[in-house]
Design a protein around this motif. Sequence first.
Motif, PDB file in Angstrom:
ATOM      1  N   PRO A 197       0.809  -1.229   0.000  1.00 47.54           N
ATOM      2  CA  PRO A 197       0.000   0.000   0.000  1.00 47.54           C
ATOM      3  C   PRO A 197       0.838   1.273   0.000  1.00 47.54           C
ATOM      4  O   PRO A 197       0.430   2.290  -0.567  1.00 47.54           O
ATOM      5  N   PHE A 198       2.025   1.217   0.611  1.00 47.15           N
ATOM      6  CA  PHE A 198       2.902   2.390   0.633  1.00 47.15           C
ATOM      7  C   PHE A 198       3.516   2.632  -0.755  1.00 47.15           C
ATOM      8  O   PHE A 198       3.620   3.775  -1.205  1.00 47.15           O
ATOM      9  N   LEU A 199       3.909   1.557  -1.429  1.00 47.97           N
ATOM     10  CA  LEU A 199       4.458   1.703  -2.775  1.00 47.97           C
ATOM     11  C   LEU A 199       3.390   2.166  -3.757  1.00 47.97           C
ATOM     12  O   LEU A 199       3.671   2.939  -4.673  1.00 47.97           O
ATOM     13  N   ALA A 200       2.151   1.706  -3.565  1.00 43.26           N
ATOM     14  CA  ALA A 200       1.052   2.150  -4.419  1.00 43.26           C
ATOM     15  C   ALA A 200       0.815   3.647  -4.237  1.00 43.26           C
ATOM     16  O   ALA A 200       0.606   4.388  -5.210  1.00 43.26           O
ATOM     17  N   ALA A 201       0.859   4.105  -2.992  1.00 45.41           N
ATOM     18  CA  ALA A 201       0.696   5.541  -2.716  1.00 45.41           C
ATOM     19  C   ALA A 201       1.860   6.334  -3.297  1.00 45.41           C
ATOM     20  O   ALA A 201       1.683   7.444  -3.801  1.00 45.41           O
ATOM     21  N   PHE A 202       3.065   5.756  -3.247  1.00 45.16           N
ATOM     22  CA  PHE A 202       4.244   6.405  -3.822  1.00 45.16           C
ATOM     23  C   PHE A 202       4.061   6.569  -5.333  1.00 45.16           C
ATOM     24  O   PHE A 202       4.404   7.608  -5.906  1.00 45.16           O
ATOM     25  N   MET A 203       3.519   5.537  -5.990  1.00 47.79           N
ATOM     26  CA  MET A 203       3.253   5.621  -7.429  1.00 47.79           C
ATOM     27  C   MET A 203       2.257   6.738  -7.736  1.00 47.79           C
ATOM     28  O   MET A 203       2.413   7.476  -8.713  1.00 47.79           O
ATOM     29  N   LEU A 204       1.231   6.858  -6.901  1.00 45.38           N
ATOM     30  CA  LEU A 204       0.242   7.927  -7.107  1.00 45.38           C
ATOM     31  C   LEU A 204       0.868   9.305  -6.942  1.00 45.38           C
ATOM     32  O   LEU A 204       0.477  10.256  -7.618  1.00 45.38           O
ATOM     33  N   GLN A 205       1.847   9.414  -6.054  1.00 47.06           N
ATOM     34  CA  GLN A 205       2.547  10.688  -5.912  1.00 47.06           C
ATOM     35  C   GLN A 205       3.290  11.033  -7.200  1.00 47.06           C
ATOM     36  O   GLN A 205       3.467  12.205  -7.534  1.00 47.06           O
ATOM     37  N   GLY A 206       3.718  10.001  -7.930  1.00 45.46           N
ATOM     38  CA  GLY A 206       4.341  10.230  -9.227  1.00 45.46           C
ATOM     39  C   GLY A 206       3.391  10.859 -10.223  1.00 45.46           C
ATOM     40  O   GLY A 206       3.796  11.674 -11.061  1.00 45.46           O
ATOM     41  N   VAL A 207       2.111  10.492 -10.124  1.00 45.02           N
ATOM     42  CA  VAL A 207       1.089  11.109 -10.983  1.00 45.02           C
ATOM     43  C   VAL A 207       0.844  12.542 -10.525  1.00 45.02           C
ATOM     44  O   VAL A 207       0.844  13.480 -11.331  1.00 45.02           O
ATOM     45  N   LYS A 208       0.649  12.715  -9.230  1.00 46.78           N
ATOM     46  CA  LYS A 208       0.325  14.027  -8.678  1.00 46.78           C
ATOM     47  C   LYS A 208       1.446  15.036  -8.885  1.00 46.78           C
ATOM     48  O   LYS A 208       1.188  16.234  -9.003  1.00 46.78           O
ATOM     49  N   ALA A 209       2.682  14.565  -8.940  1.00 49.93           N
ATOM     50  CA  ALA A 209       3.820  15.467  -9.132  1.00 49.93           C
ATOM     51  C   ALA A 209       3.746  16.188 -10.469  1.00 49.93           C
ATOM     52  O   ALA A 209       4.363  17.240 -10.647  1.00 49.93           O
ATOM     53  N   ASN A 210       3.006  15.636 -11.421  1.00 55.79           N
ATOM     54  CA  ASN A 210       2.840  16.268 -12.729  1.00 55.79           C
ATOM     55  C   ASN A 210       1.623  17.190 -12.791  1.00 55.79           C
ATOM     56  O   ASN A 210       1.383  17.826 -13.813  1.00 55.79           O
ATOM     57  N   LEU A 211       0.872  17.258 -11.683  1.00 55.14           N
ATOM     58  CA  LEU A 211      -0.374  18.026 -11.678  1.00 55.14           C
ATOM     59  C   LEU A 211      -0.433  19.079 -10.587  1.00 55.14           C
ATOM     60  O   LEU A 211      -1.220  20.010 -10.665  1.00 55.14           O
ATOM     61  N   GLN A 212       0.377  18.939  -9.556  1.00 57.72           N
ATOM     62  CA  GLN A 212       0.288  19.808  -8.392  1.00 57.72           C
ATOM     63  C   GLN A 212       1.631  20.468  -8.097  1.00 57.72           C
ATOM     64  O   GLN A 212       2.685  19.932  -8.441  1.00 57.72           O
ATOM     65  N   SER A 213       1.560  21.611  -7.453  1.00 57.89           N
ATOM     66  CA  SER A 213       2.793  22.271  -7.027  1.00 57.89           C
ATOM     67  C   SER A 213       3.202  21.825  -5.634  1.00 57.89           C
ATOM     68  O   SER A 213       4.329  22.062  -5.213  1.00 57.89           O
ATOM     69  N   LYS A 214       2.295  21.165  -4.922  1.00 52.95           N
ATOM     70  CA  LYS A 214       2.584  20.724  -3.559  1.00 52.95           C
ATOM     71  C   LYS A 214       2.287  19.237  -3.411  1.00 52.95           C
ATOM     72  O   LYS A 214       1.274  18.757  -3.899  1.00 52.95           O
ATOM     73  N   LEU A 215       3.166  18.523  -2.744  1.00 49.51           N
ATOM     74  CA  LEU A 215       2.944  17.124  -2.392  1.00 49.51           C
ATOM     75  C   LEU A 215       3.011  16.990  -0.885  1.00 49.51           C
ATOM     76  O   LEU A 215       3.797  17.666  -0.231  1.00 49.51           O
ATOM     77  N   LYS A 216       2.174  16.134  -0.325  1.00 50.87           N
ATOM     78  CA  LYS A 216       2.147  15.922   1.114  1.00 50.87           C
ATOM     79  C   LYS A 216       2.694  14.533   1.434  1.00 50.87           C
ATOM     80  O   LYS A 216       2.162  13.532   0.955  1.00 50.87           O
ATOM     81  N   VAL A 217       3.734  14.496   2.225  1.00 51.66           N
ATOM     82  CA  VAL A 217       4.384  13.230   2.575  1.00 51.66           C
ATOM     83  C   VAL A 217       3.403  12.294   3.277  1.00 51.66           C
ATOM     84  O   VAL A 217       3.457  11.076   3.096  1.00 51.66           O
ATOM     85  N   GLY A 218       2.481  12.852   4.035  1.00 52.57           N
ATOM     86  CA  GLY A 218       1.507  12.042   4.752  1.00 52.57           C
ATOM     87  C   GLY A 218       0.615  11.207   3.845  1.00 52.57           C
ATOM     88  O   GLY A 218       0.039  10.200   4.285  1.00 52.57           O
ATOM     89  N   GLU A 219       0.518  11.589   2.579  1.00 56.26           N
ATOM     90  CA  GLU A 219      -0.312  10.833   1.631  1.00 56.26           C
ATOM     91  C   GLU A 219       0.291   9.472   1.308  1.00 56.26           C
ATOM     92  O   GLU A 219      -0.344   8.649   0.662  1.00 56.26           O
ATOM     93  N   LEU A 220       1.509   9.234   1.783  1.00 61.79           N
ATOM     94  CA  LEU A 220       2.126   7.930   1.609  1.00 61.79           C
ATOM     95  C   LEU A 220       1.327   6.847   2.334  1.00 61.79           C
ATOM     96  O   LEU A 220       1.437   5.660   2.004  1.00 61.79           O
ATOM     97  N   PHE A 221       0.507   7.253   3.314  1.00 65.81           N
ATOM     98  CA  PHE A 221      -0.258   6.295   4.108  1.00 65.81           C
ATOM     99  C   PHE A 221      -1.722   6.210   3.672  1.00 65.81           C
ATOM    100  O   PHE A 221      -2.494   5.463   4.268  1.00 65.81           O
TER     101      PHE A 221
END
Length: 247
Positions: free
Chosen positions: A91-115
């Motif tokens: 589940p943590f790696l899946a959330a990490f992959m989603l952060q890869g998507v969000k990094a192309n759409l948002q100016s801010k990423l939240k580390v807490g979203e890893l969970f």
Amino acid sequence: MKQTQHDSEHEIVEKNLNGEYQFDLNLILKEGFKNTLKHFFPFLQMMIILMGIAFLIFFLFIKIEGIQTEEDLTQTKILSFQLIIQIFLAPFLAAFMLQGVKANLQSKLKVGELFEQIPRFLPIVIISIFVALLTGLGMSLYVLPGLYIYMATGFAILLTVDKKMTPLQSLMLSVRMVNRYLPKFILLYVIFTVLMILSIMTYGLGFLVLFPFYHIVKGALYRDLFGYAKMPSSNQIDNQDESTFEA
């Protein structure tokens, strides 16, 4: 080629399966590198958390199994540990992959979203193990089939967590999409293989950049090929670009 919000996710997928996507590898890599630099520190924090969780699982495993020397670490126990680490990190790696998507759409990423994907633990574990088994089977037969399976199923986990598809649906759609643009994907993975070799030559330090870069590039392709379910509007993106960075 970025998709507009006027296109529904279904329309985006159908168009791209028909070969309408302009797969500009140079543009994708440039965008991915730019966003890697932009979001490097949140990804670094997330990687540290992932390594910490992995070390904690390893520590508990050797304590429970009573492993004290290298001789105690049998092949069976190594395979058991690999399965356990894959299950608990899924589940943590899946959330990490989603952060890869969000990094192309948002100016801010939240580390807490890893969970944030922990509640979807079961379907994520099922698709993760399924992909690993298929890849391992391909590797055991010949190396190239294993590499192809790894590449072709590369979007399956994202499709499972983002679009709530079943493991079979996500696997089939990922394979169909990758096959549609197979020559470009092969070239992309050749490039990442070369970068991986170069990272090894830096005593592993290069992976600190390569790991997020890989997932951000895949995230950009996921956004374009499948459409992200939580795609912000152009106004939201503009507003985010004007805001300050927060980890």
